[in-house]
Design a protein around this motif. Structure first.
Motif, mmCIF file in Angstrom:
data_model
loop_
_atom_site.group_PDB
_atom_site.id
_atom_site.type_symbol
_atom_site.label_atom_id
_atom_site.label_comp_id
_atom_site.label_asym_id
_atom_site.label_seq_id
_atom_site.Cartn_x
_atom_site.Cartn_y
_atom_site.Cartn_z
ATOM 1 N N CYS A 15 -48.494 26.988 -39.764
ATOM 2 C CA CYS A 15 -48.569 27.381 -38.355
ATOM 3 C C CYS A 15 -47.233 27.989 -37.918
ATOM 4 O O CYS A 15 -46.177 27.454 -38.250
ATOM 5 N N ASN A 17 -45.915 28.006 -35.027
ATOM 6 C CA ASN A 17 -45.293 27.219 -33.966
ATOM 7 C C ASN A 17 -44.533 26.008 -34.512
ATOM 8 O O ASN A 17 -43.352 25.843 -34.241
ATOM 9 N N CYS A 18 -45.201 25.189 -35.316
ATOM 10 C CA CYS A 18 -44.563 23.972 -35.829
ATOM 11 C C CYS A 18 -44.137 24.113 -37.292
ATOM 12 O O CYS A 18 -43.341 23.322 -37.781
ATOM 13 N N CYS A 41 -53.926 24.643 -34.587
ATOM 14 C CA CYS A 41 -53.103 23.910 -35.552
ATOM 15 C C CYS A 41 -53.499 22.434 -35.551
ATOM 16 O O CYS A 41 -53.577 21.812 -34.493
ATOM 17 N N CYS A 44 -49.845 20.639 -34.114
ATOM 18 C CA CYS A 44 -49.312 20.864 -32.768
ATOM 19 C C CYS A 44 -50.345 21.441 -31.795
ATOM 20 O O CYS A 44 -50.033 21.677 -30.637
HETATM 21 ZN ZN LIG Z 1 -48.592 23.859 -35.504
#
Ligand SMILES: [Zn+2]
Length: 126
Positions: A15, A17-18, A41, A44
């Motif tokens: 992912c 983002n995380c 995800c 997250c």
């Molecule tokens: Zn994530």
């Protein structure tokens, strides 16, 4: 701490983002499910469907990856074996077809990493 560099996260299909949760439901070699992407995800909850048609732009990355495959396979086969044109086209075509699961996934990964606006923030995860 898991691998969280930009390149390693893309290669591991994480992912954006995380950089921990997986973007796809199964491993790349599960050919019946290589195109199944998580909608968000699992770690997250970042939504992977940025907007309708977002992944249409991934075709440009797919095109670039396929041009690279054709150049490497075509030139490599030609320089090493100097086959006739039928063998050369067959080798290149087979290479492109066998790479479809990787091309599909990495073109989507490049699209979401480079154009979604999602930035990695290590503070978002504990
Ligand atoms: Zn994530």
């Amino acid at each position: 701490m898991p691998n969280r560099t930009f390149l390693k996260s893309i290669l591991a299909q994480k992912c954006p983002n995380c950089r921990t949760g997986l973007m796809f439901e199964s491993a790349t070699y599960h050919l019946s499910k290589f195109d199944k992407m998580n909608s968000s995800c699992p770690v997250c909850k970042q939504d992977f469907v940025i907007e309708p048609g977002f992944y249409t732009g991934a075709m440009y990355f797919s095109y670039a990856i396929n041009v690279g495959i054709v150049l490497v396979l075509g030139l490599g086969t030609q320089l090493i074996f100097s086959p006739n044109i039928f063998v050369l086209v067959s080798v290149v075509s087979l290479g492109v077809i066998l790479a479809v699961p990787f091309t599909f996934r990495y073109s989507r990964l490049l699209m979401i990493y480079l154009f979604s606006g999602i930035k990695f923030d290590s503070e978002k995860i504990n």
